[in-house]
Design a protein around this motif. Structure first.
Motif, PDB file in Angstrom:
ATOM      1  N   GLN A 142     -12.132   3.461  53.747  1.00 50.41           N
ATOM      2  CA  GLN A 142     -11.053   2.592  53.299  1.00 50.41           C
ATOM      3  C   GLN A 142     -11.437   1.141  53.570  1.00 50.41           C
ATOM      4  O   GLN A 142     -11.955   0.820  54.638  1.00 50.41           O
ATOM      5  CB  GLN A 142      -9.739   2.918  54.009  1.00 50.41           C
ATOM      6  N   VAL A 143     -11.200   0.288  52.599  1.00 50.44           N
ATOM      7  CA  VAL A 143     -11.493  -1.139  52.723  1.00 50.44           C
ATOM      8  C   VAL A 143     -10.190  -1.904  52.529  1.00 50.44           C
ATOM      9  O   VAL A 143      -9.503  -1.723  51.517  1.00 50.44           O
ATOM     10  CB  VAL A 143     -12.545  -1.589  51.691  1.00 50.44           C
ATOM     11  N   GLN A 184     -17.200  -7.428  48.675  1.00 52.08           N
ATOM     12  CA  GLN A 184     -16.518  -6.132  48.685  1.00 52.08           C
ATOM     13  C   GLN A 184     -17.515  -4.981  48.579  1.00 52.08           C
ATOM     14  O   GLN A 184     -17.375  -3.955  49.258  1.00 52.08           O
ATOM     15  CB  GLN A 184     -15.512  -6.075  47.534  1.00 52.08           C
ATOM     16  N   LEU A 214     -19.223  -4.458  51.908  1.00 47.93           N
ATOM     17  CA  LEU A 214     -18.377  -3.740  52.863  1.00 47.93           C
ATOM     18  C   LEU A 214     -18.407  -2.233  52.599  1.00 47.93           C
ATOM     19  O   LEU A 214     -18.487  -1.420  53.528  1.00 47.93           O
ATOM     20  CB  LEU A 214     -16.939  -4.256  52.776  1.00 47.93           C
ATOM     21  N   LEU A 215     -18.340  -1.868  51.325  1.00 47.67           N
ATOM     22  CA  LEU A 215     -18.403  -0.451  50.973  1.00 47.67           C
ATOM     23  C   LEU A 215     -19.741   0.147  51.386  1.00 47.67           C
ATOM     24  O   LEU A 215     -19.804   1.251  51.947  1.00 47.67           O
ATOM     25  CB  LEU A 215     -18.182  -0.281  49.470  1.00 47.67           C
ATOM     26  N   GLY A 247     -19.981   0.962  55.007  1.00 50.45           N
ATOM     27  CA  GLY A 247     -19.334   2.228  55.328  1.00 50.45           C
ATOM     28  C   GLY A 247     -20.224   3.424  55.025  1.00 50.45           C
ATOM     29  O   GLY A 247     -20.245   4.405  55.774  1.00 50.45           O
TER      30      GLY A 247
END
Length: 426
Positions: free
Chosen positions: A71-72, A124, A127-128, A131
């Motif tokens: 989850q972001v 974005q 960030l993904l 993860g």
């Protein structure tokens, strides 16, 4: 069990990720959920299926990386984006993941979208990727990707076999049906000692021509050319596009494992690494077949049984393959027995006509067929014991009937061995 079935959404034609929860099986859209519900269907029934890497969207996926549910959160608007926990990743992107290089992974994927560094989209995406890279829990080899077929030559078989047995002994996961660690090691040990058979072009053409109509044959030690082995064809055979099949004995039967091949679908600089890590073969169908289990030409592993039947009918001969000196020396250096590779080819035809049996005056000879065709197998009561008074059942296997020089008739098509075109029977 079919290991190569790709599932797609009937609504959007995107290849789906598979999720198992105990005995329950579910599917999700790739990367993130769509606005519509998942409608899973076999990908062969969906139009123009999109099956590409989940990180770059540019190349065919090789690995399925498992993470927790990612989850972001966008703090400025207080929104949370929920992503998948299974990631189908191409070989190029996987190199960056295995190197823990988040920046290189994002640079590669952003270049496909022409997103510049520092842009909102780039941040974005980064960030993904963090993860995925930092949260990965393992990876599984994807066997559902359809690769261009490789051309396998006889002298390649020792390396082809060794790459697959190396994969069996590696820490990466395989599909659940063949992922038991003890079973994988047992399979690798048996294949390491098993003879290998390469079916030549002419024999492969014959197998492709007659396999579809092959009647059921019962598996037995007498049918197989050896107790364990690996058969490979130079090109794909059967509806399943098999490149090879292995068989190894188990307690009450055999484990049969069919493989598709991986052709050269990557950049040239990545192919050596893929060949070293994965090799040429992808498991496509795994099945335990008990003794006297029956398989016909419609079975996914039908080409294997057809090949056995034709060899068993003495239509073929096996000759030792001449292997490169580098291969034999490599085996010697590692104190391994020399690989046993045999080329299986159709026996040369006897061009000399046989003597004709004289017919008594006034009698008519039985008309001979003008084509070859399958004769179904059956069970026969064999006499044995004192005075041959006892009976025991034996299997008479299916066989091709007719002179070897005759064409093969399959329903409404007559195939002449060696010809590329089929002649319609009127």
């Amino acid at each position: 069990m079919n290991l190569a079935t790709l599932m797609a959404c009937a609504t959007c034609s995107h290849a789906l990720t598979e999720h198992r929860h105990g005995s329950r099986l579910g599917f999700r859209h790739p990367v993130a959920d769509e606005e519509h519900e998942v409608v899973p269907v076999d990908a062969v029934h969906a139009p123009q299926v999109f099956n590409r890497c989940h990180t770059c969207s540019g190349e065919l996926p090789v690995w399925n990386y498992r993470t927790g549910l990612i989850q972001v959160m966008a703090l400025d608007v207080g929104a949370v984006a929920t992503y998948n926990d299974h990631w189908h990743v191409c070989y190029a992107c996987a190199q960056h993941i295995e190197a823990d290089d988040v920046g290189a992974l994002t640079d590669r994927c952003a270049s496909f979208m022409r997103w510049r560094r520092g842009s909102t989209e780039y941040v974005q995406l980064n960030l993904l990727h963090r993860g995925i890279v930092l949260g990965r829990e393992g990876r599984t080899l994807l066997t559902t990707t359809r690769w261009p077929a490789a051309r396998i030559a006889a002298e390649m078989l020792p390396k082809v076999r060794d790459r697959f047995t190396g994969l069996l002994g590696s820490p990466v996961d395989l599909p659940t049906a063949i992922n038991d660690r003890e079973g994988r090691q047992s399979l690798a040990n048996q294949l390491d000692l098993a003879p290998m058979y390469w079916i030549n072009e002419e024999f492969t053409e014959l197998v492709n021509a007659v396999s579809r109509n092959q009647p059921p044959a019962r598996l037995s030690e007498e049918l197989m050319p050896s107790s364990a082995g690996l058969i490979a064809w130079p090109g794909a055979v059967g509806p399943g596009q098999l490149a090879a099949v292995s068989w190894t004995p188990q307690f009450d039967g055999w484990q049969l494992l069919g493989y598709r091949s991986i052709g050269s679908a990557l950049r040239e600089d990545l192919m050596p690494a893929l060949r070293h890590e994965i090799g040429w073969l992808l498991p496509a169908h795994a099945e335990h077949v008990p003794r006297r289990g029956a398989l016909d030409g419609s079975h996914p592993l039908g080409p294997l049984v057809t090949t056995w039947l034709l060899i068993n009918q003495q239509m073929a001969e096996a000759v030792p393959a001449k292997l490169p000196k580098g291969t034999t020396k490599a085996y010697q250096r590692s104190n391994r027995p020399a690989p046993d590779v045999r080329i299986v080819r159709i026996k040369p035809r006897n061009s000399a006509p046989g003597p004709r049996s004289p017919q008594p005056d006034g009698t008519r000879s039985r008309a001979k067929p003008d084509h070859r065709y399958w004769v179904s197998g059956h069970e026969r009561q064999q006499a044995w014991g004192p005075g041959r008074t006892l009976r025991k059942p034996i299997d008479i296997q299916p066989f091709l009937k007719g002179d070897e020089s005759l064409p093969i008739k399959l329903s409404t098509t007559v195939r002449v061995l060696g010809n590329r075109t089929a002649v319609r029977d009127s």
